[in-house]
Design an enzyme around this catalytic site. Structure first.
Site, PDB file in Angstrom:
ATOM      1  N   GLY B 473       0.778  -1.234   0.000  1.00  0.00           N
ATOM      2  CA  GLY B 473       0.000   0.000   0.000  1.00  0.00           C
ATOM      3  C   GLY B 473       0.809   1.282   0.000  1.00  0.00           C
ATOM      4  O   GLY B 473       0.334   2.322  -0.453  1.00  0.00           O
ATOM      5  N   GLN B 620       0.745   8.079   3.452  1.00  0.00           N
ATOM      6  CA  GLN B 620       1.252   7.071   4.378  1.00  0.00           C
ATOM      7  C   GLN B 620       1.254   7.602   5.810  1.00  0.00           C
ATOM      8  O   GLN B 620       0.889   6.895   6.749  1.00  0.00           O
ATOM      9  CB  GLN B 620       2.664   6.665   3.957  1.00  0.00           C
ATOM     10  CG  GLN B 620       3.094   5.360   4.545  1.00  0.00           C
ATOM     11  CD  GLN B 620       4.427   4.901   3.987  1.00  0.00           C
ATOM     12  OE1 GLN B 620       5.218   5.699   3.498  1.00  0.00           O
ATOM     13  NE2 GLN B 620       4.678   3.625   4.065  1.00  0.00           N
ATOM     14  N   GLU B 687       6.577   3.166   9.386  1.00  0.00           N
ATOM     15  CA  GLU B 687       6.248   2.901  10.778  1.00  0.00           C
ATOM     16  C   GLU B 687       6.325   4.168  11.606  1.00  0.00           C
ATOM     17  O   GLU B 687       5.621   4.331  12.594  1.00  0.00           O
ATOM     18  CB  GLU B 687       7.175   1.821  11.306  1.00  0.00           C
ATOM     19  CG  GLU B 687       7.295   0.746  10.250  1.00  0.00           C
ATOM     20  CD  GLU B 687       7.778  -0.573  10.738  1.00  0.00           C
ATOM     21  OE1 GLU B 687       6.975  -1.248  11.380  1.00  0.00           O
ATOM     22  OE2 GLU B 687       8.931  -0.905  10.472  1.00  0.00           O
TER      23      GLU B 687
END
Lengths: 206, 723
Positions: B473, B620, B687
Site C-alpha cells: 500500500g 502514508q 512505521e
C-alpha cells in the site's frame, strides 16, 4: 456415536474448563447437535443474474451462496472484495437497482431480475462505454490518492457513487457520516472524503 | 549525486491507481487456476490440552466435500530445520506444525481443513466436525506480569535483551529533584488489514505454485520448501498486490502449509482464505504490554535517570521479542539509563510485528511519561524535549546518520499553532467541549538491507524493472518507477516496475520501513548497468548519442537488453545510528458530560530523509495517524481469560477508526537527506507514521480534561470515572 452420547462426552470434556459459576447448560451452546445440522444440507439451483448490463447464467449453485461469493468465485468478477463476510467492512459494496448493498449479506439467488452494478461496470455509462473509461469518482480517487493498498477501494467507490446519488454528500461531515460503513485500514479517509466531495460538487453544478 | 530534475520528489499519481480503482488489481485469493477447490479451517475451541477424538464422518458426507484432513489422516511433513532463522521469525521456539499431532497450544488453533467444491460447502462441512478434548485445566490464559520471565539470550542477540544499563539509573532516580513513576498498559491489538490472508496452492508434479498474501515472496518459498522437504526452486510464489498487512504477512503462517497440503492431498488446486474471525488467531498480533517508566530530572528539566521496564506477552511455543525498549533508550540524553524486558508465555498464537513493532509501544509509555514530567516541572512539553535532545544515539554511543528532530518540533509546532495552547489543563474550550492539545516525539529505526533488481529495455522503447519486493500500500510500484525512470532518463510512462514474484531478483522482506531505502539503490544500480550496456552497444555500432534507445536496439538487432543490479549494505552504516524522526501534535475535543473524545486535528512533521513522492508519503503518514487514533481511542482485544479466546474477533466489535472518526490530518516533511544510509538519501517512513500518534492524543486528552489515562484505549468510562 449417537447424538446423546456425543453431547455427554462433549460436556464432560468441556466442563473441565468451566469456571464454577458456569452451568453445563451454557456449554451446550458451544456444541450444536451435529445430526440436526446435517439435515440442514442446502439445496442447489440454477439461475441468471444481470450484472453490469449483461446476463450471467449460473451453474447449479447452493442457495445459501452469497452474492459476493457468487461474483468472486463463480463469475470471477473479483473487483468486488471480501473483507469480512459479516457486513462490517463494506469492501463488498455493489449497487443493486441503484442502491448500495453489502453483497456478503445478500443471497445471490434473491437478486434475480435486478440490475447489479459492480466496480467492473462502473466506468461504462449505460453499458455504452468501454471498461477503459473511468467513472468521475474513479478518476477522483486517483487524483486525491484516496487509497493505498486498494482493497477497500472498490467498495468505497461504489458506496461513494451511491452516497452522491442519495444526496448525502453536501458537506464533509455528511460524507464522513454516510461513508462510515466502508472501513479503510490504510487510513485514506480524508482523501476519500475529498474525492467524493469533489465529484458531488461537480455533479451538482452540472 | 541526486538529480535536480526528473520525477523523484514530485507527486506523481500512483502508477497502479487505474488497476486499483477499476478492480483489476489481483490479490492472492483472486487467482483461480483450473479446477480450483475451496478450503475451510477447523479450529480448536480450548486453549490447552489435546484432541482425544475428532469426528469427521458427517463432514465427509456433506455435499461437495472432497477432503477432510486432520492430524489423524494428514501425512507427516518433513519440517526440515532452517539453515538460518529468517529475520521475521520470533527469536526462539518453533513454529506451529499443523496436523502433526494432537496437541492444542491455543484456542483457535487450526486442527483440520475441509476441501469442497464451493466455499460455502467447505464452511458448512467444517461446522459439522466434532472434537473431544483432554482439557488442560490450568491454561496460561491470564496476563499476569508476576509470571513473566526475562527475555532470553536469543532476544539479547537481536538487541532485545532482558536488561541494559548505563550509569546508576536507580540511584540517580532516587536522588532526582523531579520524578515520574507510572505504569502504562497497551492492550493486544490486531493488524486488521482489509484483505484477509489467503493462499491459492497448485501442485504440478513436485512443483508448487502459491498465490499467497505475503510481504516476502522469497522467504515464503523457502519456508514452504522447508516444510515439505523440497528445493526452494520448486516453490513459485506470486503476489502482485497486498490488501494491507502492516506486518501480518511477514511470516509464512501455518495456514499456508495447510493450503499446500490440502492441494497435494486432494489433487486439486485449493484456495484457503481465512475468515475475519480466524484472522484473530491464525496470524499474529501486537502483544499486550505493561510498562513501568521512571523518569528523574533536575530542576532545569535535564533527565538524570531514565528507567523503562516492559512486560509483554508471547506464546508458549515461541518467544516473540519486540524492540519495545530500543527507541525509549535512544530518544533522550541522560547519563543514567536502565531497561528491563520480560516476556509472559501464554496459551495464545504467537505475536508478530505490527506497524511500529515495539517502537510505537515503547514510545507510548515514554512519551506520556515525558508529558507527565513536563507538568511536574512546569515546562512546555517541547521545551522539555529540546533540553534533552540527544546529540548522539545515547544507547549505542554512535553519531546519527542524520537527525532532523529539532526541525520537526519547530515545523510541527508552527504548522499546528502550538503557541495558541494555554499551558493550564482544562483551560481551553470550544462551546461546551473541552479542548486539549498534546504532542509527542516519533522515532523509528531506518535500516537498509541488501537488495537486487533487474532492468530490461525493449525494442519498442519501454523498460521493465523488477525486484521481488512487495507493495502492501505505501507505493513501492510508484516510487520505484520514479527512481527507475530518473535513472534511465526515460519518461515515467515508458517504465514499468514489477514485483511480488519469487522468480524476480532477490529482495528481503517488505517491512521494517526498509523498502524504499533498500530496493531504490538496487533499482538504480540495475538501471546504471543497463545504461552501461546500452553505451557499449552504441559504441559497438557507432551510433550517435542522440539516437533513442529503441533505435539503438533495432540497429543492434536486439529484442531486449537486460542488466542486473545489486545494492549491498553500507559498511559505514555500522559507524552510525540511523533513525527517522518526527513530532506529532494533536487537538482533541472532549465532551465533559459524556467523556467522548473527538480528534479535531493531527499535524505531524517528519524527517525521513529525501521524500520520493510527497503525495504518497503524505498518504502514508496520515494513514499512520488514523491507526494511531485507533490505538489511542478505540482498539483493544477483549480477551476471555478463562478460555483464552478473543471475544470481539470481528471488525465491528474490535473497533478500528471509521471515516467519522477522522477530521483533519496533515503531515509535513522537513528538508534533508541521509546520504550515509544510501545515495538515494531516503530513510524509512512507514512505521514512523504510527509512532507518537497515540501518546500525543493521550497527552491532548490530559490537557483537555486534566485526566491522565495510562491504560489504552482512552474510552469515555475512563474519563468519566476519573472526574
Amino acid at each position: 456415536m449417537n447424538r446423546r452420547n456425543f453431547l455427554a462426552t462433549a460436556l464432560a470434556a468441556g466442563s473441565a474448563m468451566l469456571t464454577p459459576e458456569s452451568s453445563a447448560g451454557e456449554m451446550s451452546h458451544f456444541e450444536p447437535p451435529t445430526a440436526a445440522r446435517e439435515a440442514d444440507a442446502v439445496q442447489t439451483m440454477t439461475f441468471a443474474l444481470t450484472i453490469n448490463g449483461a446476463e450471467h447464467q449460473l451453474p447449479e449453485t447452493p442457495v445459501n451462496t452469497t452474492l459476493l461469493d457468487c461474483l468472486r468465485d463463480s463469475l470471477h468478477l473479483t473487483g468486488t472484495k471480501k473483507g469480512c463476510g459479516l457486513g462490517q467492512c463494506g469492501a463488498c459494496t455493489v449497487l443493486v437497482d441503484g442502491r448500495r448493498v453489502k453483497s456478503c449479506l445478500c443471497l445471490a439467488v434473491m437478486q434475480q431480475g435486478k440490475q447489479i452494478t459492480t466496480i467492473e461496470g462502473l466506468g461504462r455509462p449505460e453499458g455504452l462505454g468501454t471498461p477503459e473509461e473511468l467513472h468521475p469518482l474513479q478518476a477522483a480517487f486517483i487524483e486525491h490518492d484516496a487509497f493505498q493498498c486498494g482493497y477497500c477501494t472498490s467498495g468505497q467507490i461504489m458506496s461513494g457513487v451511491a452516497c452522491i446519488h442519495e444526496g448525502h454528500a453536501g458537506s464533509d461531515d455528511e460524507v464522513r457520516e454516510w461513508m462510515s460503513g466502508n472501513l479503510c485500514r490504510c487510513g485514506a479517509y480524508t482523501n476519500i472524503v475529498a474525492a467524493v466531495r469533489e465529484v458531488a460538487r461537480r455533479s451538482a453544478s452540472a | 549525486m541526486i538529480e535536480a530534475h526528473g520525477t523523484i520528489g514530485s507527486s506523481v499519481p500512483r502508477v497502479d491507481g487505474r488497476d486499483k480503482v477499476t478492480g483489476r488489481a489481483k490479490y492472492a485469493a483472486e487467482f483461480a487456476p483450473e479446477g480450483l477447490a475451496y478450503a475451510a479451517l477447523i479450529e480448536s475451541t480450548i486453549a490447552a490440552g489435546a484432541i482425544r477424538r475428532i469426528e469427521t464422518a458427517s463432514a465427509k458426507r456433506a455435499p461437495g466435500v472432497l477432503l477432510v484432513l486432520t492430524h489423524e489422516n494428514a501425512p507427516k511433513l518433513p519440517y526440515l530445520p532452517a539453515k538460518e532463522r529468517p529475520a521475521v521469525e520470533p527469536v526462539a521456539g518453533e513454529a506451529l506444525r499443523v496436523l502433526q499431532d494432537a496437541r492444542i497450544l491455543f484456542n483457535g488453533q487450526p486442527i483440520g481443513v475441509v476441501v469442497a467444491r464451493t466455499q460455502s460447502q467447505a464452511e458448512y462441512a467444517a461446522s459439522l466436525v466434532r472434537v473431544e478434548y483432554d482439557v488442560d485445566t490450568n491454561p496460561l490464559t491470564r496476563f499476569d506480569p508476576a509470571n513473566a520471565k526475562p527475555a532470553s539470550a536469543a532476544a539479547e542477540k537481536k538487541g532485545r535483551g532482558p536488561e541494559s544499563r548505563q550509569g546508576d539509573a536507580d540511584g540517580a532516580f532516587a536522588a532526582a529533584a523531579h520524578r515520574v513513576d507510572q505504569t502504562y498498559v497497551q492492550p493486544r491489538e490486531h493488524h486488521s488489514a482489509m484483505e484477509p490472508h489467503a493462499t491459492v496452492a497448485q501442485w504440478q508434479g513436485d512443483k508448487l505454485t502459491l498465490w499467497d498474501k505475503t510481504q516476502w515472496v522469497y522467504n515464503d518459498a523457502d519456508e514452504i520448501a522447508r516444510v515439505f522437504g523440497i528445493p526452494s526452486e520448486s516453490v513459485h510464489v506470486i503476489n502482485p498486490y497486498i490488501g494491507g498487512a502492516f506486518g501480518s504477512a511477514l511470516r509464512t503462517w501455518p495456514h499456508v502449509t495447510l493450503a499446500a497440503l490440502a492441494a497435494r492431498q486432494s489433487g486439486r488446486a485449493v484456495r484457503l482464505e481465512l475468515s475475519r474471525r480466524q484472522l484473530f488467531y491464525s496470524i499474529g498480533f501486537r502483544p499486550r504490554a505493561e510498562q513501568r517508566v521512571q523518569l528523574g530530572a533536575d530542576a532545569d528539566g535535564h533527565l538524570q535517570a531514565l528507567i523503562q521496564e516492559a512486560v509483554a506477552q508471547t506464546s508458549t511455543y515461541e518467544e516473540f521479542a519486540d524492540a519495545t525498549l530500543d527507541v525509549p533508550a535512544s530518544t533522550y540524553a541522560s547519563a543514567n539509563r536502565r531497561t528491563k524486558y520480560s516476556l509472559l508465555p501464554m496459551n495464545t498464537n504467537t505475536p508478530t510485528p505490527m506497524r511500529g513493532p515495539g517502537h510505537a509501544t515503547g514510545l507510548i509509555a515514554q512519551e506520556i511519561a515525558m508529558d507527565e514530567l513536563a507538568v511536574e516541572l512546569g515546562l512546555d512539553p517541547i521545551e522539555l524535549r529540546l533540553r534533552n535532545f540527544a546529540e548522539r544515539n545515547p544507547r549505542k554511543d554512535l553519531p546519527w546518520s542524520s537527525n532532523g528532530l529539532r526541525a520537526c518540533y519547530r515545523a510541527g509546532a508552527e504548522r499546528f499553532g502550538w503557541d495558541k495552547r494555554s499551558p493550564q489543563p482544562r483551560s481551553m474550550r470550544s462551546g461546551r467541549h473541552l479542548v486539549g492539545m498534546g504532542m509527542a516525539t516519533a522515532m523509528n529505526p531506518a535500516p537498509r538491507y541488501p537488495s537486487s533488481a533487474s532492468a530490461t529495455l525493449f525494442a519498442d522503447g519501454t523498460a521493465v524493472v523488477r525486484s521481488a519486493t512487495s507493495d502492501m500500500g505505501p507505493g513501492t510500484y510508484t516510487a520505484m518507477t520514479q527512481i527507475a525512470a530518473d535513472a534511465l532518463g526515460m519518461p515515467l510512462a515508458k517504465v514499468r516496475f514489477e514485483l511480488g514474484d519469487s522468480r524476480m531478483p532477490i529482495a528481503k522482506e517488505h517491512g521494517g520501513s526498509t523498502t524504499t531505502a533498500s530496493i531504490g539503490p538496487a533499482v538504480r544500480a540495475a538501471c546504471a548497468a543497463l545504461l552501461e550496456k546500452l553505451h557499449t552497444v552504441r559504441t559497438q555500432f557507432q551510433l550517435p548519442q542522440a539516437e533513442t534507445n529503441d533505435v539503438v536496439l533495432r540497429h543492434a538487432g536486439l529484442e531486449i537488453l537486460e542488466a542486473q543490479g545489486k545494492a549491498e549494505s553500507a559498511e559505514e552504516q555500522k559507524q552510525y545510528s540511523t533513525y527517522s524522526f518526527g513530532a506529532v501534535f494533536a487537538e482533541v475535543h472532549v465532551d465533559p458530560d459524556f467523556g467522548t473524545v473527538r480528534v479535531a486535528r493531527i499535524v505531524g512533521a517528519y524527517d525521513a530523509g529525501r521524500i520520493i513522492n510527497p503525495r504518497l508519503a503524505h498518504s502514508q503518514c496520515i494513514g499512520g495517524m488514523v491507526q494511531g487514533i485507533g490505538m489511542a481511542l478505540l482498539e483493544e482485544t477483549a480477551w476471555d481469560e478463562r478460555f483464552g479466546r478473543v471475544v470481539n474477533a470481528n471488525i465491528a466489535e474490535y473497533l478500528i477508526p471509521v471515516s467519522a472518526d477522522v477530521i483533519d490530518l496533515d503531515a509535513v516533511f522537513v528538508p534533508g537527506e541521509d546520504t550515509v544510509l544510501s545515495s538515494l538519501g531516503s530513510k524509512g517512513l512507514a512505521e514512523l507514521g504510527l509512532c507518537g500518534v497515540a501518546p500525543a492524543l493521550v497527552n491532548a486528552v490530559w490537557h483537555a480534561t486534566k485526566v491522565r489515562v495510562r491504560h489504552l484505549p482512552v474510552t469515555p468510562d475512563k474519563l468519566l470515572l476519573a472526574t
